[in-house]
Design a protein around this motif. Sequence first.
Motif, PDB file in Angstrom:
ATOM      1  N   GLU A   1       0.817  -1.208   0.000  1.00 29.72           N
ATOM      2  CA  GLU A   1       0.000   0.000   0.000  1.00 29.72           C
ATOM      3  C   GLU A   1       0.856   1.265   0.000  1.00 29.72           C
ATOM      4  O   GLU A   1       0.498   2.272  -0.627  1.00 29.72           O
ATOM      5  CB  GLU A   1      -0.949  -0.004   1.202  1.00 29.72           C
ATOM      6  N   HIS A   2       1.977   1.211   0.692  1.00 26.00           N
ATOM      7  CA  HIS A   2       2.849   2.389   0.770  1.00 26.00           C
ATOM      8  C   HIS A   2       3.380   2.754  -0.612  1.00 26.00           C
ATOM      9  O   HIS A   2       3.318   3.925  -1.022  1.00 26.00           O
ATOM     10  CB  HIS A   2       4.001   2.103   1.734  1.00 26.00           C
ATOM     11  N   ARG A   3       3.907   1.769  -1.323  1.00 27.26           N
ATOM     12  CA  ARG A   3       4.451   2.033  -2.650  1.00 27.26           C
ATOM     13  C   ARG A   3       3.343   2.295  -3.679  1.00 27.26           C
ATOM     14  O   ARG A   3       3.532   3.057  -4.628  1.00 27.26           O
ATOM     15  CB  ARG A   3       5.306   0.844  -3.104  1.00 27.26           C
ATOM     16  N   GLN A   4       2.215   1.658  -3.491  1.00 25.20           N
ATOM     17  CA  GLN A   4       1.088   1.894  -4.402  1.00 25.20           C
ATOM     18  C   GLN A   4       0.641   3.350  -4.322  1.00 25.20           C
ATOM     19  O   GLN A   4       0.423   4.009  -5.339  1.00 25.20           O
ATOM     20  CB  GLN A   4      -0.071   0.955  -4.048  1.00 25.20           C
ATOM     21  N   ALA A   5       0.527   3.856  -3.111  1.00 26.00           N
ATOM     22  CA  ALA A   5       0.148   5.266  -2.932  1.00 26.00           C
ATOM     23  C   ALA A   5       1.236   6.191  -3.460  1.00 26.00           C
ATOM     24  O   ALA A   5       0.950   7.261  -4.024  1.00 26.00           O
ATOM     25  CB  ALA A   5      -0.123   5.546  -1.459  1.00 26.00           C
TER      26      ALA A   5
ATOM     27  N   GLU B   1      -8.922 -15.283  -5.223  1.00 24.72           N
ATOM     28  CA  GLU B   1      -7.810 -15.605  -4.333  1.00 24.72           C
ATOM     29  C   GLU B   1      -6.952 -14.384  -3.994  1.00 24.72           C
ATOM     30  O   GLU B   1      -6.209 -14.387  -3.023  1.00 24.72           O
ATOM     31  CB  GLU B   1      -6.923 -16.705  -4.936  1.00 24.72           C
ATOM     32  N   PHE B   2      -7.069 -13.327  -4.812  1.00 23.99           N
ATOM     33  CA  PHE B   2      -6.329 -12.098  -4.520  1.00 23.99           C
ATOM     34  C   PHE B   2      -7.230 -11.030  -3.898  1.00 23.99           C
ATOM     35  O   PHE B   2      -6.833 -10.342  -2.970  1.00 23.99           O
ATOM     36  CB  PHE B   2      -5.674 -11.553  -5.791  1.00 23.99           C
ATOM     37  N   GLY B   3      -8.424 -10.888  -4.418  1.00 22.80           N
ATOM     38  CA  GLY B   3      -9.389  -9.950  -3.842  1.00 22.80           C
ATOM     39  C   GLY B   3      -8.889  -8.511  -3.768  1.00 22.80           C
ATOM     40  O   GLY B   3      -9.137  -7.813  -2.783  1.00 22.80           O
ATOM     41  N   LEU B   4      -8.210  -8.066  -4.831  1.00 22.87           N
ATOM     42  CA  LEU B   4      -7.560  -6.750  -4.787  1.00 22.87           C
ATOM     43  C   LEU B   4      -8.265  -5.671  -5.598  1.00 22.87           C
ATOM     44  O   LEU B   4      -7.849  -4.516  -5.562  1.00 22.87           O
ATOM     45  CB  LEU B   4      -6.106  -6.881  -5.277  1.00 22.87           C
ATOM     46  N   PHE B   5      -9.309  -6.033  -6.326  1.00 26.64           N
ATOM     47  CA  PHE B   5      -9.919  -5.036  -7.213  1.00 26.64           C
ATOM     48  C   PHE B   5     -10.421  -3.822  -6.432  1.00 26.64           C
ATOM     49  O   PHE B   5     -10.028  -2.679  -6.704  1.00 26.64           O
ATOM     50  CB  PHE B   5     -11.067  -5.663  -8.009  1.00 26.64           C
ATOM     51  N   ARG B   6     -11.250  -4.050  -5.433  1.00 24.51           N
ATOM     52  CA  ARG B   6     -11.773  -2.926  -4.651  1.00 24.51           C
ATOM     53  C   ARG B   6     -10.659  -2.215  -3.874  1.00 24.51           C
ATOM     54  O   ARG B   6     -10.572  -0.976  -3.923  1.00 24.51           O
ATOM     55  CB  ARG B   6     -12.876  -3.379  -3.702  1.00 24.51           C
ATOM     56  N   PRO B   7      -9.802  -2.931  -3.140  1.00 34.58           N
ATOM     57  CA  PRO B   7      -8.753  -2.223  -2.385  1.00 34.58           C
ATOM     58  C   PRO B   7      -7.850  -1.352  -3.253  1.00 34.58           C
ATOM     59  O   PRO B   7      -7.484  -0.240  -2.852  1.00 34.58           O
ATOM     60  CB  PRO B   7      -7.961  -3.369  -1.731  1.00 34.58           C
ATOM     61  N   VAL B   8      -7.502  -1.829  -4.455  1.00 31.97           N
ATOM     62  CA  VAL B   8      -6.606  -1.056  -5.319  1.00 31.97           C
ATOM     63  C   VAL B   8      -7.304   0.192  -5.845  1.00 31.97           C
ATOM     64  O   VAL B   8      -6.730   1.291  -5.847  1.00 31.97           O
ATOM     65  CB  VAL B   8      -6.083  -1.944  -6.469  1.00 31.97           C
ATOM     66  N   LEU B   9      -8.557   0.045  -6.289  1.00 34.51           N
ATOM     67  CA  LEU B   9      -9.298   1.226  -6.762  1.00 34.51           C
ATOM     68  C   LEU B   9      -9.531   2.220  -5.627  1.00 34.51           C
ATOM     69  O   LEU B   9      -9.396   3.437  -5.804  1.00 34.51           O
ATOM     70  CB  LEU B   9     -10.642   0.801  -7.351  1.00 34.51           C
TER      71      LEU B   9
ATOM     72  N   SER C   1      -8.577   7.433  -2.890  1.00 40.62           N
ATOM     73  CA  SER C   1      -8.388   8.145  -1.629  1.00 40.62           C
ATOM     74  C   SER C   1      -7.044   8.879  -1.611  1.00 40.62           C
ATOM     75  O   SER C   1      -6.951  10.005  -1.111  1.00 40.62           O
ATOM     76  CB  SER C   1      -8.483   7.178  -0.446  1.00 40.62           C
ATOM     77  N   THR C   2      -6.014   8.268  -2.196  1.00 41.16           N
ATOM     78  CA  THR C   2      -4.711   8.928  -2.259  1.00 41.16           C
ATOM     79  C   THR C   2      -4.789  10.192  -3.097  1.00 41.16           C
ATOM     80  O   THR C   2      -4.240  11.236  -2.727  1.00 41.16           O
ATOM     81  CB  THR C   2      -3.655   7.977  -2.851  1.00 41.16           C
ATOM     82  N   ALA C   3      -5.481  10.113  -4.230  1.00 41.70           N
ATOM     83  CA  ALA C   3      -5.618  11.283  -5.099  1.00 41.70           C
ATOM     84  C   ALA C   3      -6.374  12.402  -4.393  1.00 41.70           C
ATOM     85  O   ALA C   3      -5.982  13.581  -4.471  1.00 41.70           O
ATOM     86  CB  ALA C   3      -6.327  10.886  -6.388  1.00 41.70           C
TER      87      ALA C   3
END
Length: 333
Positions: free
Chosen positions: A17-21, A50-58, A63-65
Amino acid sequence: MIPAHPLALTARRKLDEHRQAALTRYYIDAGAGGIAVGVHTTQFAIRKREFGLFRPVLELAASTAREWPGGNRIALIAGISGNTRQAVAEAILARTLGYHAGLVSLGALREATDAQLVRHCRRIADVIPVFGFYLQPAVGGRVLGWRFWRELAEVPGLVAIKIAPFNRYATLDVVRAVADSGRTDVALYTGNDDSIIADLVTPFPCVVDGKKVSRRIVGGLLGQWAVWTRRAVQLLERIRKAKRAGPPGWTTDAAALTDANGAIFDASNGYAGCVPGIHEVLRRQGLLRGTWCLDPHERLSPGQAKEIDRVTDAYPWLTDDAFVRENVDRWTR
């Protein structure tokens, strides 16, 4: 200028999350006009259970923006994929998270007709503005002809199109279809990584209701722009200044010749009529008596003659009909 947002992972392949932001902040400070999240560069696998990342990544990107200085000015584009049920659900989520448009991939609907594809996009447009997407077949897209793009242009919720077939003929299909619709409120973006600058500097010639007009690709939504982003922003600004100064005429000629070649060589039918197409032009000029080939099945494709009519009428400066007319009797004695 819209970079396609990558996915930052830890060594254990968990979301970093740190690097993603940090990536989102980088694009904002570099001057990007938007970010595209949940697209090919973000890795389609984020949707897998198995990853469940679609919502968290969007959610993290949005929120970062919002929290970063200058982030409120950028466009948030969400990747939308899958069958209609999945695509509508993704569109609802994107809208809920504050995204401005959905970049719609049609790769999952490989057997659908043009009419079914347009209905699919209409359903999504009822939820969120649609960013059309011509993805190259080599990486999961499908061939989408002029007729599809012309019908899609009738969807009021269509606001932009990413043109990424990596194919000049197909690129021209999209530009001509939008021009023919009369809409000037649909922004065209390049996704053609193999011809980014050519797309951005070219005024594409079109004929609408008998009048010559031109359409331009106004920016890019690109994985390439996920790197060296600040320089890419500066490059785009230089291109915009060059446009205001007036482009060299050869860029228009280049697009016109590609369009004419597409008709003569029968690009929309896999070049099946390429030799008869050449023969047909020479026949019309009086240099050949017919379009016959050694293989009796090798002939003009349905609609190819009308396409040759169209490009001949649209780009008369490419033809040498007058020269041939003056000399054909001497040549054929």
